[in-house]
Design an enzyme around this catalytic site. Structure first.
Site, PDB file in Angstrom:
ATOM      1  N   CYS A 186       0.880  -1.151   0.000  1.00  0.00           N
ATOM      2  CA  CYS A 186       0.000   0.000   0.000  1.00  0.00           C
ATOM      3  C   CYS A 186       0.929   1.215   0.000  1.00  0.00           C
ATOM      4  CB  CYS A 186      -0.847   0.010   1.256  1.00  0.00           C
ATOM      5  SG  CYS A 186      -1.627  -1.583   1.587  1.00  0.00           S
ATOM      6  N   ARG A 226       1.780   2.240  -6.893  1.00  0.00           N
ATOM      7  CA  ARG A 226       2.038   1.036  -6.112  1.00  0.00           C
ATOM      8  C   ARG A 226       0.889   0.034  -6.197  1.00  0.00           C
ATOM      9  NH1 ARG A 226       6.235   2.264  -2.689  1.00  0.00           N
ATOM     10  NH2 ARG A 226       5.634   0.882  -0.998  1.00  0.00           N
ATOM     11  N   TRP A 253      -4.205  -1.652  -0.708  1.00  0.00           N
ATOM     12  CA  TRP A 253      -4.343  -2.800  -1.613  1.00  0.00           C
ATOM     13  C   TRP A 253      -4.822  -3.934  -0.715  1.00  0.00           C
ATOM     14  CZ3 TRP A 253      -2.802  -7.747  -2.711  1.00  0.00           C
ATOM     15  CH2 TRP A 253      -2.917  -8.161  -4.043  1.00  0.00           C
ATOM     16  N   LYS A 268       5.722  -8.725 -20.045  1.00  0.00           N
ATOM     17  CA  LYS A 268       5.184  -7.372 -20.294  1.00  0.00           C
ATOM     18  C   LYS A 268       3.783  -7.471 -20.876  1.00  0.00           C
ATOM     19  CE  LYS A 268       7.346  -5.527 -18.360  1.00  0.00           C
ATOM     20  NZ  LYS A 268       8.548  -5.772 -17.651  1.00  0.00           N
ATOM     21  N   GLU A 325       1.264  -8.818 -18.219  1.00  0.00           N
ATOM     22  CA  GLU A 325       0.899  -8.018 -17.048  1.00  0.00           C
ATOM     23  C   GLU A 325       0.132  -6.737 -17.383  1.00  0.00           C
ATOM     24  OE1 GLU A 325       4.136  -6.759 -14.486  1.00  0.00           O
ATOM     25  OE2 GLU A 325       5.413  -6.291 -16.169  1.00  0.00           O
ATOM     26  N   LYS A 349       3.795  -2.430  -7.434  1.00  0.00           N
ATOM     27  CA  LYS A 349       5.165  -2.180  -7.898  1.00  0.00           C
ATOM     28  C   LYS A 349       6.190  -2.956  -7.070  1.00  0.00           C
ATOM     29  CE  LYS A 349       8.266  -0.121 -10.440  1.00  0.00           C
ATOM     30  NZ  LYS A 349       8.461  -0.711 -11.780  1.00  0.00           N
ATOM     31  N   GLU A 369      10.836 -11.929 -20.875  1.00  0.00           N
ATOM     32  CA  GLU A 369      10.520 -10.560 -20.478  1.00  0.00           C
ATOM     33  C   GLU A 369       9.420  -9.982 -21.381  1.00  0.00           C
ATOM     34  OE1 GLU A 369      10.857  -8.837 -18.025  1.00  0.00           O
ATOM     35  OE2 GLU A 369      10.696  -6.749 -18.621  1.00  0.00           O
ATOM     36  N   ASN A 428       0.796  -0.659   6.154  1.00  0.00           N
ATOM     37  CA  ASN A 428       1.104  -1.476   4.978  1.00  0.00           C
ATOM     38  C   ASN A 428       1.713  -2.767   5.499  1.00  0.00           C
ATOM     39  OD1 ASN A 428       2.211  -2.606   2.694  1.00  0.00           O
ATOM     40  ND2 ASN A 428       3.798  -1.036   2.437  1.00  0.00           N
ATOM     41  N   GLY A 429       1.250  -3.915   5.010  1.00  0.00           N
ATOM     42  CA  GLY A 429       1.811  -5.190   5.469  1.00  0.00           C
ATOM     43  C   GLY A 429       0.729  -6.071   6.067  1.00  0.00           C
ATOM     44  N   HIS A 432       7.889 -29.709 -28.381  1.00  0.00           N
ATOM     45  CA  HIS A 432       7.661 -30.777 -27.395  1.00  0.00           C
ATOM     46  C   HIS A 432       6.369 -30.558 -26.625  1.00  0.00           C
ATOM     47  CE1 HIS A 432      11.573 -32.600 -28.106  1.00  0.00           C
ATOM     48  NE2 HIS A 432      12.096 -31.381 -28.073  1.00  0.00           N
TER      49      HIS A 432
HETATM   50  C1  AGP Z   1       7.910  -6.328 -13.788  1.00  0.00           C
HETATM   51  O1  AGP Z   1       7.299  -5.715 -14.864  1.00  0.00           O
HETATM   52  C2  AGP Z   1       7.005  -6.724 -12.701  1.00  0.00           C
HETATM   53  N1  AGP Z   1       6.167  -5.686 -12.277  1.00  0.00           N
HETATM   54  C3  AGP Z   1       7.584  -7.596 -11.605  1.00  0.00           C
HETATM   55  O2  AGP Z   1       7.753  -8.856 -12.177  1.00  0.00           O
HETATM   56  C4  AGP Z   1       8.911  -7.163 -10.931  1.00  0.00           C
HETATM   57  O3  AGP Z   1       9.954  -7.221 -11.843  1.00  0.00           O
HETATM   58  C5  AGP Z   1       9.185  -8.096  -9.723  1.00  0.00           C
HETATM   59  O4  AGP Z   1       8.148  -7.965  -8.795  1.00  0.00           O
HETATM   60  C6  AGP Z   1      10.525  -7.834  -9.072  1.00  0.00           C
HETATM   61  O5  AGP Z   1      10.633  -6.548  -8.571  1.00  0.00           O
HETATM   62  P1  AGP Z   1      12.018  -5.977  -8.063  1.00  0.00           P
HETATM   63  O6  AGP Z   1      12.898  -5.808  -9.245  1.00  0.00           O
HETATM   64  O7  AGP Z   1      11.675  -4.676  -7.411  1.00  0.00           O
HETATM   65  O8  AGP Z   1      12.587  -6.975  -7.104  1.00  0.00           O
END
Ligand code: AGP
Length: 619
Positions: free
Chosen positions: A3, A33, A81, A496, A499, A614, A492, A107-108, A515
């Site tokens: 959060c 976030r 969140w 992208k 997500e 994030k 990667e 937060n947590g 396979h």
């Molecule tokens: C990347 O686009 C993602 N949002 C996510 O996979 C991110 O890379 C992952 O949570 C790791 O984050 P960090 O690099 O802050 O450890």
């Protein structure tokens, strides 16, 4: 998940606007976030506690509750969140005690909240939400009833909490203070003039100050406009005692600017961050020359290197492991942080474990670093956030210089991670003699050219990717296939698209596609190949043929001199021919743009994908 938290305390009218507005502006900066509800609490000029909160996005909540109507000198704000209890007005933070004089945002996760709640109910406290957080204001209230002063009562409450938390609290009985506590969840202090701040991320208060202190686990304290107190609990002669922390040497000036943390004319942070890559790469390369040498020297003497990361950072770890093998001849293995414990079991002194994390706070990666340290390995953090948890707990830290990354989808932090680690591989290879001088000089040259190549790639491909996005947006699935360095880039690219465009995208080693995965391929099924080197291209040709034969929509990102590939695929994305160490960063750019525009064309918000945050500070 995370959060967003902000706490502000100011004297006179230094904020130049109602406190409610300053809290709202800070919360806007924390929007990235990920959140579903918003709220704030402040002590107004008449000394009353005002709390306004609701489910929804900040602008909608602001229109409903009117942040600008409320003023004072001490306040806290929160973006939630949901974890305990669904998003709702009543579950939004801040939460209050029975008397309505104490407000807390958190937060947590408080793991022992059920037992605390039951005990508080027995004492006569009334709860109105389903959250774990609500126990905190009631605990403070309970200790005040027992005669403790507000700050002492806050500390007594914190002593009882188990779990991960960043907490801020205000109390009308001590109206100039914002109390705070950190354990695992990030929290930073900002030192202003006649105003001090506490937040989950410094971007929340960058327009007031860049003097920052990253709090450490177990630290508790308070800010007033003139004073900052930080304490930690120690055990002396078996008894817990709060002792003052001397933090002066830990206060840092961060070089992030307000502009860096705002959209600067771009529609989304993600697009701005894609465009910022030339600067981010240039700064990272400039600082790499100084920062990686000590580590490169160490790597010349080690047996094995493990690289742990999550999500995008794992993909950077994968690229880096291949580069360390190729350019420095090292035994290097990438591992997904949340799976690291099974790989770390044989790690010992003489090994090096890198924890790669842009935020420096990802709990899975932090855990891997802790485990590696326990086993005697040398630990190295690779992060974008100075003094965050993973750098703090590692033996050595090296930093990417990407500036703040606000979009949930990592872009500039990936390319800078890959580049920094590529640089490290080259330096290690030079120092251990694995790499010839001529090859090294060609490779370093390609890195120096990288910022311009990336700028050129963005200019060349932005429109093309925007129109390819029109073709992609209605497809439910896609495969991303690669070999060698092309594989982590494919992973990667798939992440992208998944997500932010919500397209089911899978990455596979191209050779594996026959396979099993190929069973799904039929007319129009997109397969996106990423080819970094001529060797990869040679091997992948037959895989492209296999997909073509089944009517797949074939797309390839590849060096433009691979004519066979150009002939084979429906949509060729021809990239400059450049050393693989630079291509590993460069060739992801079309993928970033494709995912961004597909998300936008689907009417989604790429900066705030659903269910994601994030920084991920829960296991
Ligand atoms: C990347 O686009 C993602 N949002 C996510 O996979 C991110 O890379 C992952 O949570 C790791 O984050 P960090 O690099 O802050 O450890």
């Amino acid at each position: 998940m995370v959060c967003g938290i902000i706490g502000i305390t100011s004297s006179e009218d230094v904020l130049d606007k109602p406190l409610g507005v300053s809290l709202k502006e800070a919360l806007k900066k924390l929007e990235y976030r990920g959140y579903d509800s918003v709220g704030f609490a402040l002590i107004d000029k008449a000394g009353r506690l005002v709390v306004r909160k609701s489910k929804g996005m900040i602008d909608a909540v602001a229109a409903k509750v009117g942040f600008e109507l409320f003023d004072g000198y001490t306040g806290i704000g929160h973006t939630r969140w949901a974890t305990h209890g669904p998003p709702s007005d009543v579950n939004s933070h801040p939460h209050t005690d029975c008397s309505g004089k104490i407000a807390v945002a958190h937060n947590g996760i408080i793991e022992n909240y059920m037992e605390l709640k039951e005990a508080l109910i027995d004492e006569g406290h009334t709860f109105i939400s389903e959250t774990d957080t609500e126990v905190i204001p009631h605990l403070i209230e309970e200790f005040e009833k027992k005669g403790f002063k507000p700050y002492e009562a806050f500390k007594k409450a914190v002593e009882l909490l188990r779990g991960a938390y960043a907490i801020v609290a205000i109390d009308v009985n001590d109206p100039r203070k914002v109390f705070f506590a950190r354990n695992t969840s990030p929290l930073v202090l900002g030192f202003g003039v006649k105003a001090n701040f506490v937040a989950s991320d410094a971007v929340a208060f960058l327009n007031f100050t860049r003097r920052v202190l990253a709090l450490r686990d177990g630290e508790v304290g308070y800010i007033t406009p003139e004073e900052v107190v930080v304490e930690r609990l120690e055990f002396r002669e078996g008894r817990p005692v709060w002792v003052a922390v001397d933090f002066t040497s830990r206060v840092k000036n961060i070089d992030w600017t307000v502009e860096m943390a705002s959209k600067g004319g771009f529609k989304h942070f993600m697009l701005k961050e894609i465009h910022e890559q030339p600067y981010a790469l240039a700064s990272t390369i400039a600082s790499a020359a100084e920062s990686v040498d000590k580590l490169a020297k160490i790597l010349t003497r080690v047996d094995r290197v493990l690289l742990a990361g999550a999500g995008t950072s794992y993909h950077a770890a994968y690229v880096a492991a291949l580069l360390l093998r190729k350019y420095a001849g090292l035994w290097a293995l990438p591992v997904v942080s949340s799976e690291a414990q099974w790989w770390l079991s044989t790690v010992k002194e003489g090994d090096v474990v890198l924890g790669i994390s842009q935020s420096g706070e990802t709990i899975d990666t932090l855990k891997a670093v802790r485990e590696a340290k326990k086993r005697g390995a040398l630990t190295v953090a690779v992060s974008n956030v100075i003094d965050s948890a993973i750098p703090r707990e590692s033996d050595i830290a090296i930093y990417t210089k990407a500036g703040p990354e606000i979009g949930v989808a990592a872009t500039k932090t990936f390319t800078t991670q890959v580049t920094l680690l590529g640089y490290l591989s080259l330096r290690t290879g030079v120092l251990n003699g694995f790499l010839s001088e001529s090859e090294a000089s060609e490779a370093f040259k390609s890195l120096r050219e990288l910022p311009n190549l990336v700028r050129h790639a963005i200019n060349t491909y932005e429109a093309k990717m925007a129109s390819l996005a029109v073709e992609m947006k209605d497809r439910p699935n896609a495969y991303f296939l690669g070999r060698g360095l092309g594989l982590p880039l494919s992973m990667e690219g798939a992440l992208k698209l998944k997500e932010i465009a919500y397209i089911h995208a899978e990455a596979y080693p191209a050779g594996e596609s026959k396979h099993g995965p190929i069973a799904l391929v039929e007319e129009g099924f997109p397969t996106i190949f990423t080819i970094v080197t001529a060797d990869e291209g040679e091997l992948i040709k037959s895989n492209v043929e296999e997909m073509r034969a089944r009517g797949s929509l074939t797309i390839a990102v590849f060096p433009k001199n691979l004519e066979d590939i150009a002939r084979l695929v429906k949509t060729p994305i021809k990239m400059p021919v450049v050393k693989d160490v630079a291509a590993s960063a460069l060739y992801i750019v079309p993928h970033q743009l494709l995912a961004y525009y597909t998300s936008v064309k689907k009417g989604l918000d790429p900066d705030k994908p659903r269910n994601l945050a994030k920084t991920v500070t829960v296991f």
